[in-house]
Design an enzyme around this catalytic site. Structure first.
Site, PDB file in Angstrom:
ATOM      1  N   LEU A  37      39.274  45.913  41.551  1.00  0.00           N
ATOM      2  CA  LEU A  37      39.330  46.052  40.171  1.00  0.00           C
ATOM      3  C   LEU A  37      38.262  45.515  39.232  1.00  0.00           C
ATOM      4  CD1 LEU A  37      43.210  44.773  39.998  1.00  0.00           C
ATOM      5  CD2 LEU A  37      42.168  47.247  40.081  1.00  0.00           C
ATOM      6  N   SER A  38      37.176  45.607  39.883  1.00  0.00           N
ATOM      7  CA  SER A  38      35.754  45.333  39.210  1.00  0.00           C
ATOM      8  C   SER A  38      35.860  43.936  38.461  1.00  0.00           C
ATOM      9  CB  SER A  38      35.513  46.210  38.056  1.00  0.00           C
ATOM     10  OG  SER A  38      35.448  47.558  38.492  1.00  0.00           O
ATOM     11  N   ASP A  90      29.973  57.537  41.256  1.00  0.00           N
ATOM     12  CA  ASP A  90      29.007  57.142  39.883  1.00  0.00           C
ATOM     13  C   ASP A  90      27.429  57.108  40.170  1.00  0.00           C
ATOM     14  OD1 ASP A  90      29.802  55.040  41.604  1.00  0.00           O
ATOM     15  OD2 ASP A  90      29.599  53.557  39.836  1.00  0.00           O
ATOM     16  N   ASP A 103      31.495  50.602  36.801  1.00  0.00           N
ATOM     17  CA  ASP A 103      32.262  49.443  36.492  1.00  0.00           C
ATOM     18  C   ASP A 103      31.900  48.708  35.124  1.00  0.00           C
ATOM     19  OD1 ASP A 103      33.528  50.065  38.760  1.00  0.00           O
ATOM     20  OD2 ASP A 103      32.802  48.522  39.802  1.00  0.00           O
ATOM     21  N   GLY A 142      41.084  42.553  44.896  1.00  0.00           N
ATOM     22  CA  GLY A 142      39.684  43.453  45.097  1.00  0.00           C
ATOM     23  C   GLY A 142      39.906  45.021  44.725  1.00  0.00           C
ATOM     24  N   GLU A 144      35.890  58.701  42.602  1.00  0.00           N
ATOM     25  CA  GLU A 144      35.298  57.666  43.522  1.00  0.00           C
ATOM     26  C   GLU A 144      34.098  57.669  44.424  1.00  0.00           C
ATOM     27  OE1 GLU A 144      36.037  54.281  42.913  1.00  0.00           O
ATOM     28  OE2 GLU A 144      38.248  55.154  42.951  1.00  0.00           O
ATOM     29  N   HIS A 145      33.194  56.732  44.249  1.00  0.00           N
ATOM     30  CA  HIS A 145      32.095  56.936  45.233  1.00  0.00           C
ATOM     31  C   HIS A 145      31.052  57.989  44.467  1.00  0.00           C
ATOM     32  CE1 HIS A 145      32.138  53.655  48.220  1.00  0.00           C
ATOM     33  NE2 HIS A 145      33.450  53.874  48.091  1.00  0.00           N
ATOM     34  N   SER A 186      34.159  26.989  36.871  1.00  0.00           N
ATOM     35  CA  SER A 186      34.876  28.299  37.418  1.00  0.00           C
ATOM     36  C   SER A 186      36.262  27.562  38.007  1.00  0.00           C
ATOM     37  CB  SER A 186      33.990  29.175  38.328  1.00  0.00           C
ATOM     38  OG  SER A 186      35.132  30.087  38.745  1.00  0.00           O
ATOM     39  N   TYR A 222      29.379  49.787  51.765  1.00  0.00           N
ATOM     40  CA  TYR A 222      28.893  50.367  50.836  1.00  0.00           C
ATOM     41  C   TYR A 222      27.360  51.042  50.416  1.00  0.00           C
ATOM     42  CZ  TYR A 222      29.087  50.762  45.493  1.00  0.00           C
ATOM     43  OH  TYR A 222      28.784  51.651  44.437  1.00  0.00           O
TER      44      TYR A 222
END
Length: 388
Positions: free
Chosen positions: A119-120, A35, A170, A117, A32-33, A66, A217
């Site tokens: 889950l890309s 990439d 992702d 949130g 995690e964090h 949508s 982020y």
């Protein structure tokens, strides 16, 4: 999905869809964090994602309905202006693809069943849009190299049009599917066959909403860039994950700043955990793998500081339940989801206890998804949209 998407398409566009697409979400098992630090990651595409019904419209417009946002928009193929809206994904995809291909207008009706949130959902959406645009233009993805090229393009959409300094994980996971061990520096990958045996991977949605572009982020990305600039005065490094755990103490003395040292420690130790997790899964050692999940969360909590009260509470409660081998936040954090590896026979009781105790401590209702592996983004038969 919320309703019969075929009927929605007919009502919105007064015609029939020509083809359907599905673009999965993803859950990151570990890594995690890192990439955006050139690290190793272990994501799994899941059978929740974004669905789209598409037809060409012989114009220079992309018309989108949508159902998630209950909105209809029209975007010109020549549009380049963003406005801090979900339509920025459309503008970015069209702008970047239009530099490479001759695109045509199309109608697309979109819905999803990700509903959580972390889950890309954004990568799932942008990959779906890009594949729709390519298919209407008569262009197919012939191999993994072309799929990774599309992943890079959709990453650039998020970087340059949405304002999120994300890495490639992702988009690569969504377009390639399955479980992959991805080297984010080399953009090489290997497919991993995972057998969770008598355990189930449970995704737990914290109910804490956040937008990554509005979270810390990008601040973390900037901190990594600062660390790398300092270390490159002493080390020949292209990325922070090229540093080994054996070099951490010396590198820490060179950096000096305690906060930046903690950020570095997470990145380097997390990269090592991906290697250990890959070996554990290959050996069927779920106990070790579960322990690494928990180690990862503690590193994200203490050193990287991206978890928060809600995710920490969920992980703490989950780990305290019988039959849980490990749990951690997944995704970018600051809200969103965590994952837990739970003995199948205890999943129902685990979920009941976690839901009740989490509600009592936070006032939020946790939601649970039993994660299953999915293929990458691609065709989905139109007739199957009624049963999704």
């Amino acid at each position: 999905m919320s309703r019969d998407l075929i009927q929605t398409f007919r009502e919105q566009f007064e015609g029939e869809p020509e083809f359907g697409l599905f673009s999965p979400g993803r859950v990151n098992l570990i890594g995690e964090h890192i990439d955006y630090c050139g690290g190793l990651v272990l994501p799994m595409a899941i059978d929740r994602g974004t669905f789209g019904l598409v037809s060409g419209n012989d114009s220079d417009l992309i018309r989108i309905q949508s159902t998630r946002f209950s909105k209809s928009i029209e975007i010109s193929l020549s549009e380049k202006k963003t406005n801090s809206h979900w339509s920025d994904f459309v503008v970015g995809v069209v702008c970047l693809l239009g530099k490479q291909y001759s695109l045509s207008g199309f109608n697309i009706c979109v819905d999803d069943n990700i509903s959580a949130g972390g889950l890309s959902s954004s990568a799932s959406f942008s990959i779906l849009l890009a594949m729709a645009a390519l298919k209407v233009a008569g262009i197919g993805l012939q191999n993994d190299a072309e799929k990774l090229s599309l992943a890079r393009l959709c990453r650039q959409v998020e970087n340059d049009f949405v304002g999120l300094s994300c890495g490639i994980m992702d988009q690569a996971s969504v377009v390639l599917g399955g479980v992959i061990r991805l080297d984010c520096e080399e953009l090489s990958f290997s497919r991993i066959n995972i057998d969770f045996q008598d355990h189930q991977l449970v995704i737990i949605d914290s109910g804490k909403e956040r937008t990554l572009a509005g979270s810390k982020y990008n601040q973390r990305v900037n901190e990594i860039n600062e660390i790398l600039a300092l270390l490159q005065m002493e080390y020949a490094l292209d990325n922070l994950c090229a540093l080994t755990t054996d070099e951490l103490d010396r590198a820490a003395r060179f950096i000096g700043d305690e906060k930046l040292v903690r950020r570095m420690r997470h990145v380097v130790s997390e990269n090592a955990r991906v290697n250990r997790a890959t070996l554990a899964l290959g050996a069927g050692d779920l106990g070790t793998f579960g322990g690494l999940l928990s180690e990862s969360h503690e590193s994200l909590r203490m050193d990287y500081e991206v978890t928060g009260f809600e995710l920490d509470t969920l992980v703490e409660i989950s780990r305290s339940q019988a039959g849980v081998l490990g749990a951690r936040m997944t995704g970018a954090g600051f809200g969103g989801c965590c994952i837990a590896l739970v003995e199948k026979s205890r999943v129902e009781e685990h979920n009941r206890q976690v839901e009740a105790r989490y509600l009592a401590r936070t006032g939020l209702t946790a939601k649970f998804i039993l994660a299953n592996e999915s293929a990458g983004a691609g065709d989905w038969p139109v007739q199957d949209f009624r049963s999704v």
